[in-house]
Design a protein around this motif. Structure first.
Motif, PDB file in Angstrom:
ATOM      1  N   GLN A 121      36.821  -0.608 -21.602  1.00  0.00           N
ATOM      2  CA  GLN A 121      35.624   0.051 -22.144  1.00  0.00           C
ATOM      3  C   GLN A 121      34.406  -0.370 -21.311  1.00  0.00           C
ATOM      4  OE1 GLN A 121      35.292   0.186 -26.401  1.00  0.00           O
ATOM      5  NE2 GLN A 121      33.081   0.413 -26.347  1.00  0.00           N
ATOM      6  N   ARG A 122      34.359   0.118 -20.092  1.00  0.00           N
ATOM      7  CA  ARG A 122      33.240  -0.160 -19.195  1.00  0.00           C
ATOM      8  C   ARG A 122      32.733   1.159 -18.640  1.00  0.00           C
ATOM      9  NH1 ARG A 122      36.674  -4.554 -18.666  1.00  0.00           N
ATOM     10  NH2 ARG A 122      35.653  -6.577 -18.524  1.00  0.00           N
TER      11      ARG A 122
ATOM     12  N   TYR B 243      32.675  -8.916 -21.069  1.00  0.00           N
ATOM     13  CA  TYR B 243      33.069  -8.979 -22.462  1.00  0.00           C
ATOM     14  C   TYR B 243      33.667 -10.359 -22.701  1.00  0.00           C
ATOM     15  CZ  TYR B 243      32.606  -3.890 -22.702  1.00  0.00           C
ATOM     16  OH  TYR B 243      32.126  -2.609 -22.678  1.00  0.00           O
TER      17      TYR B 243
ATOM     18  N   ASN C  93      29.103   1.879 -25.686  1.00  0.00           N
ATOM     19  CA  ASN C  93      28.612   0.817 -24.806  1.00  0.00           C
ATOM     20  C   ASN C  93      27.098   0.694 -24.729  1.00  0.00           C
ATOM     21  OD1 ASN C  93      30.995  -0.310 -24.111  1.00  0.00           O
ATOM     22  ND2 ASN C  93      31.025   0.375 -22.007  1.00  0.00           N
TER      23      ASN C  93
END
Length: 267
Positions: free
Chosen positions: A28-29, A37, A203
């Motif tokens: 999840q970037r 993270y 994000n």
């Protein structure tokens, strides 16, 4: 002033940076936030929060008790300033436990979302013997404890239907699939398609704009805040690695079925 990176600063200052574990496998970037993270060890998490409570002088102000009753009372001569009388019991439930009455103008109920379980309308129309076989998520642990009790031999569970589209329902489906007391099948259904996300929020809430976003959020009135929260969280999400487990189990085992875009119409 509070900074959401305070725990990281504390770990570095104490030479305990190795207790912040970097989660390298997360995908999840994006342009809003690329990481890092990190998750803290339980030890440094507790140390940091002990420090915070001492810094504000509240370390001895928290006590554990059971609220027995809350009653509003009018103050003589001050009709617009009611107070609450709160009856609290301290200690275990024995005849000798201490019960105190506390008066206060304000009460904050931080009881979590499961304080009052959200029950679908169809549940109220079921006969008692059927109603008792429908469990809300927060009833699962006591149920499993009863099942695993050596003193109690319970009926064999042949089929389980789990309704939900988030991480809790996914974990329960995997747990039931691996349990030896559920002998035939586990079916997991949800209204939408599974949403793979490591966190419930996108994000941009974790990146450099976090402070400005939170500042704007707290400037909204209560109703707009609720709307914003719903928009931000969306529906239930499941971490990618758990989705992989569900897919693997449903492929390799005849016991688990996962069905998306399914909605209950009648029970």
């Amino acid at each position: 002033s509070f900074d959401h990176r305070s725990l990281g600063y504390y770990a570095e200052a104490k030479g305990r940076g190795d207790e912040l574990v970097t989660l390298k496998s997360l995908d999840q970037r994006d342009k809003h936030f690329k990481g890092p993270y990190q998750v803290p060890s339980t030890s440094i998490f507790n140390s940091f929060h002990d420090l915070l409570s001492k810094a504000y002088g509240v370390q001895d102000l928290v006590d554990t008790g059971t609220v027995l009753s809350i009653n509003p009372r009018q103050v003589d001569g001050k009709p617009n300033e009611p107070v609450f009388e709160v009856e609290i019991a301290f200690g275990k439930e024995t005849p000798s436990r201490v019960v105190k009455m506390i008066k206060t103008k304000r009460i904050v109920c931080s009881l979590g979302p499961i304080f009052r379980a959200l029950e679908p309308l169809w549940l109220h129309d079921l006969p008692t013997e059927a109603y008792e076989r429908v469990l809300h998520a927060h009833q699962i642990c006591p149920y499993l404890k009863r099942r695993n009790s050596k003193d109690k031999v319970d009926e064999v569970v042949r089929k389980i239907l789990i309704v939900g589209g988030g991480i809790t329902s996914a974990q329960l489906a995997l747990l039931a699939t691996e349990a030896n007391w559920c002998v035939e099948s586990v079916t997991l259904i949800q209204r939408s398609k599974m949403t793979a996300r490591h966190f419930d929020i996108e994000n941009y809430w974790m990146g450099p704009q976090r402070g400005k976003l939170l500042e704007d959020f707290w400037c909204l009135d209560v109703n707009d805040r609720v709307k914003k929260l719903k928009e931000t969280r969306g529906g239930g999400t499941i971490p990618p690695e758990i989705i992989c487990e569900l897919v693997d189990q449903s492929r390799t085992s005849n016991k688990l079925q996962v069905k998306e875009e399914v909605e209950l119409s009648e029970v």
